[in-house]
Write an enzyme that holds these catalytic residues in place. Sequence first.
Site, PDB file in Angstrom:
ATOM      1  N   SER A 113       0.837  -1.198   0.000  1.00  0.00           N
ATOM      2  CA  SER A 113       0.000   0.000   0.000  1.00  0.00           C
ATOM      3  C   SER A 113       0.868   1.243   0.000  1.00  0.00           C
ATOM      4  O   SER A 113       1.997   1.229   0.518  1.00  0.00           O
ATOM      5  CB  SER A 113      -0.874  -0.023   1.261  1.00  0.00           C
ATOM      6  OG  SER A 113      -1.409   1.247   1.523  1.00  0.00           O
ATOM      7  N   TYR A 137      -0.462  -0.129  10.223  1.00  0.00           N
ATOM      8  CA  TYR A 137      -0.761  -0.842   8.974  1.00  0.00           C
ATOM      9  C   TYR A 137       0.353  -0.625   7.951  1.00  0.00           C
ATOM     10  O   TYR A 137       0.863  -1.564   7.354  1.00  0.00           O
ATOM     11  CB  TYR A 137      -2.092  -0.327   8.426  1.00  0.00           C
ATOM     12  CG  TYR A 137      -2.495  -0.877   7.084  1.00  0.00           C
ATOM     13  CD1 TYR A 137      -3.072  -2.129   6.968  1.00  0.00           C
ATOM     14  CD2 TYR A 137      -2.328  -0.119   5.914  1.00  0.00           C
ATOM     15  CE1 TYR A 137      -3.461  -2.629   5.739  1.00  0.00           C
ATOM     16  CE2 TYR A 137      -2.719  -0.608   4.687  1.00  0.00           C
ATOM     17  CZ  TYR A 137      -3.285  -1.861   4.596  1.00  0.00           C
ATOM     18  OH  TYR A 137      -3.665  -2.348   3.374  1.00  0.00           O
ATOM     19  N   LYS A 141       2.917  -3.394   6.364  1.00  0.00           N
ATOM     20  CA  LYS A 141       3.082  -3.576   4.919  1.00  0.00           C
ATOM     21  C   LYS A 141       4.554  -3.433   4.529  1.00  0.00           C
ATOM     22  O   LYS A 141       5.068  -4.186   3.706  1.00  0.00           O
ATOM     23  CB  LYS A 141       2.232  -2.556   4.150  1.00  0.00           C
ATOM     24  CG  LYS A 141       0.742  -2.865   4.171  1.00  0.00           C
ATOM     25  CD  LYS A 141       0.445  -4.157   3.433  1.00  0.00           C
ATOM     26  CE  LYS A 141      -1.035  -4.485   3.377  1.00  0.00           C
ATOM     27  NZ  LYS A 141      -1.271  -5.856   2.874  1.00  0.00           N
TER      28      LYS A 141
END
Lengths: 315, 315
Positions: A113, A137, A141
């Site tokens: 992402s 997050y 990633k």
Amino acid sequence: MVGRKLTHRLIRDGSLAGRRIEALDLHDIILPDRPEADGVDVVTHAGDLAAPGAVAGLAVKRPDVVFHLAGIVSGEAEANFELGYRVNLDGTRLLFDALRESGNRPRVVFTSSIAVFGAPFPDVIPDEFHPTPLTSYGTQKLIGEALLADYTRRDFFDGIGIRLPTICVRPGKPNKAASGFFSGIIREPLNGLPAQLPVPRSVVHTHASPRSAVNFLIHAAGIDGARVGPRRNLTMPGVAVSVGEQIEALRRVAGDRVAALIREEPDAVIWAIVQNWPTRFAANRARDLGFASEQSFDDIIRVYVEDELGGALPG
Amino acid sequence: MVGRKLTHRLIRDGSLAGRRIEALDLHDIILPDRPEADGVDVVTHAGDLAAPGAVAGLAVKRPDVVFHLAGIVSGEAEANFELGYRVNLDGTRLLFDALRESGNRPRVVFTSSIAVFGAPFPDVIPDEFHPTPLTSYGTQKLIGEALLADYTRRDFFDGIGIRLPTICVRPGKPNKAASGFFSGIIREPLNGLPAQLPVPRSVVHTHASPRSAVNFLIHAAGIDGARVGPRRNLTMPGVAVSVGEQIEALRRVAGDRVAALIREEPDAVIWAIVQNWPTRFAANRARDLGFASEQSFDDIIRVYVEDELGGALPG
């Protein structure tokens, strides 16, 4: 959502990376729907990737291609620190280790992402810009990307990481994600409903359609690893537009009456979050490797109308 | 080696970050020597950080400052994949989690490495250059950096990651590390012994002395986190010189007879490895934050003579 669309596309195509699809194993935290597919051995699995033994059943099938899509989403990974690390980091690592131990060396496509990037940014983020995530997050990633590159370098598998931009227009109901309005201001009016715009029209952001996201995944499955080289994580291309340009595109595609359903309702909380988001990406490496998105936001709206509204504009 | 020098420095100073040192817990895989230190409660611990319960005994002491130095070194992490990940990744994460659970919010100084960078490089690597490690060690350090930044952002502790350049002149015997010659061509002649030079004199590399490495650690322990901001991992400054310039510095400091002990013995394997190493770093952020290294390679040699040879040059 992207996983479901990918499954349908794979079944429709019947082949991947130049080979016929013989079997499809679908794994999710809740049992996925089992799609109809003539001549394809479709098996569905439910479970937590980070639970003991969960990944062994997948690796033992000796797949040629593994698509590893997101686990815990951004907001939830921020709200629940331990859950996010367990699923997004431990789950990913357990999957990668199971594939390593299988000795099968599949192509692994990992969805990363643009959340790996954190402000402040240059106007256009080059492919060589350092990832300094500002969410758990994004951190998870980034760690997945690092593992993917190292496991690939050591020849345990052949990985490609793709950093997705914001996916727009998301189908379905409005959600509470801070990014939700980017889709909402297009989707709700196209469905005859009012939509709230919480940020100034000058906000610039990069988008790709769900169809493009699936195209990225399919393209990554078939790409020649030697052409990619050791830097295995690629920022995907997209359409960089201001919110004002999004609205003008909606007006061009669907008319004044539809665009008039957007109401400016400034939200300081959302605006504060969005100000820390990246705006534009160079994505030169991905483009050179043949990854392609829409060329304009008008195209992104048309994809939504074709794929979600059966091609029919309101009115 | 750096850990031992840091311990001696802390005991000599008697204070850290403006506060008197009351207790010192030293943890290593083998029991460290217990140094004499009047009025300081020194406790030594032996064990594998990644073993269950190993870190709990450290976090329970509620330290104000934690220095986390390297576990498994580069060559070993490459030779033994699982060991490297267990110690360098799992050990680091278990330590970070124990500190998180303690609720004590210490300053954590994490030694990272320029091994987080992988070729190809620009001539001077800027602070914003992306880390794309080409070793498992570098990957593990990058993951440690990402965890450090996220745990800091979430206020579990207050971390600073410092990317050390090559430490030169390393005391002790020659070792088989590909980088060993950078120290060997200085150390061996200063001890009256011949030294092999396996690469061309044109090779440029960045060095800092062991004394500078300790200074970096001490400075990182006391620095104001607010000045650092959310990007918690800093490339340390150093002296960028060619091997030829290293040799000329040795000649200036110790004379022709000492420098003549260096013999060119090209080694294609070492040359191939070294060609993938970064040469120069901008390190502007670290310099602006007050991290300082030697200004010349002559100074680096003088530090070795002072700290390891009691100030006495040979002959």
